[in-house]
Motif scaffolding. Structure first.
Motif, PDB file in Angstrom:
ATOM      1  N   GLY A  90       0.814  -1.214   0.000  1.00 49.52           N
ATOM      2  CA  GLY A  90       0.000   0.000   0.000  1.00 49.52           C
ATOM      3  C   GLY A  90       0.842   1.255   0.000  1.00 49.52           C
ATOM      4  N   ILE A  91       1.922   1.258   0.797  1.00 46.90           N
ATOM      5  CA  ILE A  91       2.827   2.414   0.819  1.00 46.90           C
ATOM      6  C   ILE A  91       3.484   2.590  -0.544  1.00 46.90           C
ATOM      7  CG2 ILE A  91       4.983   3.274   1.811  1.00 46.90           C
ATOM      8  CD1 ILE A  91       4.149   1.978   4.452  1.00 46.90           C
ATOM      9  N   SER A  92       3.843   1.471  -1.179  1.00 56.33           N
ATOM     10  CA  SER A  92       4.460   1.534  -2.511  1.00 56.33           C
ATOM     11  C   SER A  92       3.504   2.135  -3.532  1.00 56.33           C
ATOM     12  CB  SER A  92       4.898   0.133  -2.953  1.00 56.33           C
ATOM     13  OG  SER A  92       5.811  -0.437  -2.039  1.00 56.33           O
ATOM     14  N   VAL A  93       2.238   1.758  -3.464  1.00 55.21           N
ATOM     15  CA  VAL A  93       1.236   2.299  -4.395  1.00 55.21           C
ATOM     16  C   VAL A  93       1.066   3.801  -4.177  1.00 55.21           C
ATOM     17  CG1 VAL A  93      -1.198   2.247  -5.052  1.00 55.21           C
ATOM     18  CG2 VAL A  93       0.023   0.106  -4.654  1.00 55.21           C
ATOM     19  N   LEU A  94       0.987   4.207  -2.909  1.00 49.28           N
ATOM     20  CA  LEU A  94       0.851   5.635  -2.615  1.00 49.28           C
ATOM     21  C   LEU A  94       2.048   6.430  -3.129  1.00 49.28           C
ATOM     22  CD1 LEU A  94      -0.549   5.502   1.040  1.00 49.28           C
ATOM     23  CD2 LEU A  94      -1.799   6.111  -1.036  1.00 49.28           C
ATOM     24  N   ALA A  95       3.236   5.808  -3.072  1.00 48.07           N
ATOM     25  CA  ALA A  95       4.443   6.508  -3.522  1.00 48.07           C
ATOM     26  C   ALA A  95       4.442   6.771  -5.023  1.00 48.07           C
ATOM     27  CB  ALA A  95       5.689   5.700  -3.131  1.00 48.07           C
ATOM     28  N   THR A  96       3.649   6.020  -5.777  1.00 47.98           N
ATOM     29  CA  THR A  96       3.624   6.197  -7.240  1.00 47.98           C
ATOM     30  C   THR A  96       2.649   7.284  -7.690  1.00 47.98           C
ATOM     31  OG1 THR A  96       1.873   4.547  -7.586  1.00 47.98           O
ATOM     32  CG2 THR A  96       4.149   3.740  -7.518  1.00 47.98           C
ATOM     33  N   LEU A  97       1.780   7.738  -6.802  1.00 45.33           N
ATOM     34  CA  LEU A  97       0.681   8.609  -7.230  1.00 45.33           C
ATOM     35  C   LEU A  97       1.175   9.964  -7.737  1.00 45.33           C
ATOM     36  CD1 LEU A  97      -2.012   7.871  -4.484  1.00 45.33           C
ATOM     37  CD2 LEU A  97      -1.899   7.006  -6.834  1.00 45.33           C
ATOM     38  N   TYR A  98       2.026  10.633  -6.961  1.00 47.60           N
ATOM     39  CA  TYR A  98       2.441  11.974  -7.381  1.00 47.60           C
ATOM     40  C   TYR A  98       3.249  11.966  -8.678  1.00 47.60           C
ATOM     41  CZ  TYR A  98       4.999  16.328  -7.676  1.00 47.60           C
ATOM     42  OH  TYR A  98       5.555  17.494  -8.136  1.00 47.60           O
ATOM     43  N   PRO A  99       4.297  11.123  -8.809  1.00 47.64           N
ATOM     44  CA  PRO A  99       5.038  11.132 -10.083  1.00 47.64           C
ATOM     45  C   PRO A  99       4.166  10.753 -11.278  1.00 47.64           C
ATOM     46  CG  PRO A  99       6.275   9.989  -8.378  1.00 47.64           C
ATOM     47  CD  PRO A  99       4.909  10.207  -7.836  1.00 47.64           C
ATOM     48  N   SER A 100       3.263   9.796 -11.082  1.00 48.12           N
ATOM     49  CA  SER A 100       2.392   9.374 -12.182  1.00 48.12           C
ATOM     50  C   SER A 100       1.415  10.488 -12.557  1.00 48.12           C
ATOM     51  CB  SER A 100       1.626   8.106 -11.784  1.00 48.12           C
ATOM     52  OG  SER A 100       2.517   7.065 -11.459  1.00 48.12           O
ATOM     53  N   TRP A 101       0.901  11.173 -11.553  1.00 49.33           N
ATOM     54  CA  TRP A 101       0.003  12.298 -11.826  1.00 49.33           C
ATOM     55  C   TRP A 101       0.747  13.395 -12.572  1.00 49.33           C
ATOM     56  CZ3 TRP A 101       0.385  17.367  -9.987  1.00 49.33           C
ATOM     57  CH2 TRP A 101      -0.709  18.193 -10.259  1.00 49.33           C
ATOM     58  N   LYS A 102       1.999  13.653 -12.170  1.00 52.39           N
ATOM     59  CA  LYS A 102       2.805  14.664 -12.840  1.00 52.39           C
ATOM     60  C   LYS A 102       3.029  14.290 -14.310  1.00 52.39           C
ATOM     61  CE  LYS A 102       7.216  17.120 -12.620  1.00 52.39           C
ATOM     62  NZ  LYS A 102       8.522  17.240 -11.948  1.00 52.39           N
ATOM     63  N   ALA A 103       3.259  12.992 -14.569  1.00 54.28           N
ATOM     64  CA  ALA A 103       3.441  12.531 -15.950  1.00 54.28           C
ATOM     65  C   ALA A 103       2.171  12.717 -16.766  1.00 54.28           C
ATOM     66  CB  ALA A 103       3.863  11.069 -15.951  1.00 54.28           C
ATOM     67  N   SER A 104       1.017  12.472 -16.141  1.00 54.75           N
ATOM     68  CA  SER A 104      -0.253  12.582 -16.873  1.00 54.75           C
ATOM     69  C   SER A 104      -0.582  14.034 -17.213  1.00 54.75           C
ATOM     70  CB  SER A 104      -1.388  11.972 -16.049  1.00 54.75           C
ATOM     71  OG  SER A 104      -1.676  12.760 -14.904  1.00 54.75           O
ATOM     72  N   ARG A 105       0.035  14.993 -16.519  1.00 50.56           N
ATOM     73  CA  ARG A 105      -0.222  16.412 -16.765  1.00 50.56           C
ATOM     74  C   ARG A 105       0.720  17.003 -17.826  1.00 50.56           C
ATOM     75  NH1 ARG A 105      -4.835  18.314 -15.050  1.00 50.56           N
ATOM     76  NH2 ARG A 105      -3.918  20.393 -14.686  1.00 50.56           N
ATOM     77  N   THR A 106       1.599  16.177 -18.385  1.00 45.12           N
ATOM     78  CA  THR A 106       2.558  16.658 -19.382  1.00 45.12           C
ATOM     79  C   THR A 106       1.833  17.135 -20.645  1.00 45.12           C
ATOM     80  OG1 THR A 106       4.274  15.151 -18.570  1.00 45.12           O
ATOM     81  CG2 THR A 106       4.544  16.028 -20.809  1.00 45.12           C
ATOM     82  N   GLN A 107       2.186  18.330 -21.101  1.00 47.14           N
ATOM     83  CA  GLN A 107       1.611  18.879 -22.334  1.00 47.14           C
ATOM     84  C   GLN A 107       2.544  18.560 -23.508  1.00 47.14           C
ATOM     85  OE1 GLN A 107      -1.398  20.211 -22.469  1.00 47.14           O
ATOM     86  NE2 GLN A 107      -1.574  19.903 -20.216  1.00 47.14           N
ATOM     87  N   PRO A 108       2.035  17.921 -24.572  1.00 49.65           N
ATOM     88  CA  PRO A 108       2.887  17.510 -25.705  1.00 49.65           C
ATOM     89  C   PRO A 108       3.678  18.663 -26.297  1.00 49.65           C
ATOM     90  CG  PRO A 108       0.725  16.491 -25.876  1.00 49.65           C
ATOM     91  CD  PRO A 108       0.642  17.454 -24.744  1.00 49.65           C
ATOM     92  N   ALA A 109       3.047  19.794 -26.473  1.00 51.76           N
ATOM     93  CA  ALA A 109       3.738  20.921 -27.098  1.00 51.76           C
ATOM     94  C   ALA A 109       4.915  21.394 -26.263  1.00 51.76           C
ATOM     95  CB  ALA A 109       2.758  22.067 -27.332  1.00 51.76           C
ATOM     96  N   GLU A 110       4.737  21.475 -24.950  1.00 55.99           N
ATOM     97  CA  GLU A 110       5.802  21.913 -24.075  1.00 55.99           C
ATOM     98  C   GLU A 110       6.946  20.911 -24.051  1.00 55.99           C
ATOM     99  OE1 GLU A 110       6.222  24.696 -22.368  1.00 55.99           O
ATOM    100  OE2 GLU A 110       4.369  25.553 -23.162  1.00 55.99           O
TER     101      GLU A 110
END
Length: 415
Positions: free
Chosen positions: A390-410
């Protein structure tokens, strides 16, 4: 078998070589950290369970699980009372006794303690004392013999061995003499010494029930009837049932009145250790965050291309969560395997260390057990594994969310 898109790409990212090898090193460190944390937590909890088991077996092995006495005196017909309480299927043993505070004297040594008059054929039903005789046997306690069996520490304090005569002064029973009022005294012959590695060894002695009744003039019955139950941890329910069946004439109590505080303290210590050692896993999980953040920065162009080809933000999130979760899963799995193996073999490892280095990790004269007890409880293993994962899953949330917010043009601006 065709894998889902997010899982397929996530697995590829996990297996792929990094341009920056430091990312792979951080991922390896995170898996090793989680594995070590899980291993240590399983081992420590198993050792604490083992010590709790030894305490329970030794302390509650000598203490009655349930004790029945009367408010207004002795129990006159304990045989009928025994038949009544044994109708409860939770009762597996019963033994009557008479007890008295006394002062033991031998060769100038004095020791305050408790003497119990018991029936040798019944005492084994409720305590472990007959199975822990260091010298002699309980069969030597016969009516009229005035033999006595001492606890090992009590015998050591008095300097008494098998065959010696020990004088017992009964402080509550007095007699008149030329010198005035004196406590009643009786000499007993030591015919046995028991050693349970519990507090009973320091102050408890056994004689035949009829012998003590004759000395203390308690011919009208026994002091109490002690009972042993099937499950010592369910003693409250048994106490309630017996109390309701016997009525208000009898006083029914159980071991929790005297020892519950000790076991509550052990349980609290186990919970605190679980929380503290879980921080080891949490620290290791921060490495998952670090490695994933670095991986996201490395894969900016890939993320932009995937987004351009139609991948949704949620798909990108699942891709990087997959990569982090695999690290946590591998670390947790390795930790569980290593922890279980270590917990099961730890007593043998400690014994090997003692023999190899000629040392004594647990001196017998200091600790109540001279070995390292362990008890692996699978519920603890499941809880530790789920907590780590569970701690491992929680640790993935912020980096994965940051990746999902990446704008292709930028992301592709400088490519």
């Amino acid at each position: 078998m065709k894998l889902p898109f997010s899982l397929f790409v996530g697995l590829r990212y996990t297996r792929a070589k990094r341009r920056d090898h430091f990312i792979s090193f951080i991922s390896l460190i995170s898996m090793i950290g989680i594995a070590l944390g899980v291993m240590v937590l399983i081992t420590v909890m198993s050792v604490m369970n083992g010590f709790e088991r030894e305490l329970r077996d030794r302390i509650l092995g000598m203490a009655p699980h349930v004790l029945i006495s009367k408010y207004d005196g002795n129990i006159e017909n304990w045989q009928e009372l025994e038949k009544t309480v044994k109708q409860n299927p939770s009762i597996i043993g019963a033994s009557p006794y008479i007890s008295s505070e006394t002062m033991f004297k031998h060769l100038g040594s004095d020791q305050f303690g408790m003497i119990q008059g018991v029936l040798p054929e019944k005492i084994g039903e409720v305590t472990i004392v007959k199975d822990n005789m260091r010298n002699g046997t309980f069969d030597t306690l016969t009516d009229g013999s005035y033999n006595i069996i001492l606890g090992s520490s009590l015998a050591r304090s008095l300097g008494a061995n098998v065959g010696d005569k020990v004088t017992s002064l009964f402080l509550k029973q007095t007699r008149m003499s030329i010198a005035g009022i004196q406590p009643r005294a009786k000499r007993f012959t030591v015919t046995g010494i028991f050693e349970t590695r519990s507090e009973a060894d320091k102050s408890l002695a056994f004689v035949h029930l009829d012998d003590l009744a004759a000395v203390t003039h308690q011919r009208d019955g026994v002091s109490a009837l002690q009972l042993k139950t099937v499950d010592v941890m369910q003693v409250h329910n048994v106490t309630t049932d017996i109390s309701q069946n016997l009525g208000y004439e009898y006083y029914v109590t159980n071991w929790t009145r005297q020892h519950q505080t000790l076991f509550n303290a052990i349980d609290m210590e186990k919970k605190i250790m679980f929380i503290l050692l879980t921080f080891i896993i949490a620290v290791a999980a921060f490495n998952i965050v670090t490695s994933l953040v670095m991986l996201v920065n490395e894969k900016q162009a890939d993320i932009a291309i995937l987004r351009t080809l139609g991948a949704s933000p949620s798909s990108i999130l699942r891709i990087f969560m997959t990569s982090g979760i695999i690290n946590g899963l591998i670390g947790t799995g390795a930790g569980v395997i290593l922890g279980v193996l270590l917990a099961l073999n730890l007593p043998d490892i400690v014994s090997w260390i003692e023999v190899t280095f000629e040392t004594n990790v647990f001196p017998k004269n200091v600790y109540f057990v001279n070995f390292l007890p362990t008890e692996l409880i699978w519920d603890d293993v499941y809880k530790i594994a789920l907590s780590a994962f569970g701690i491992s899953v929680l640790a993935t949330l912020y980096p994965s969310w940051k990746a999902s917010r990446t704008q292709p043009a930028e992301a592709l601006r400088y490519e």
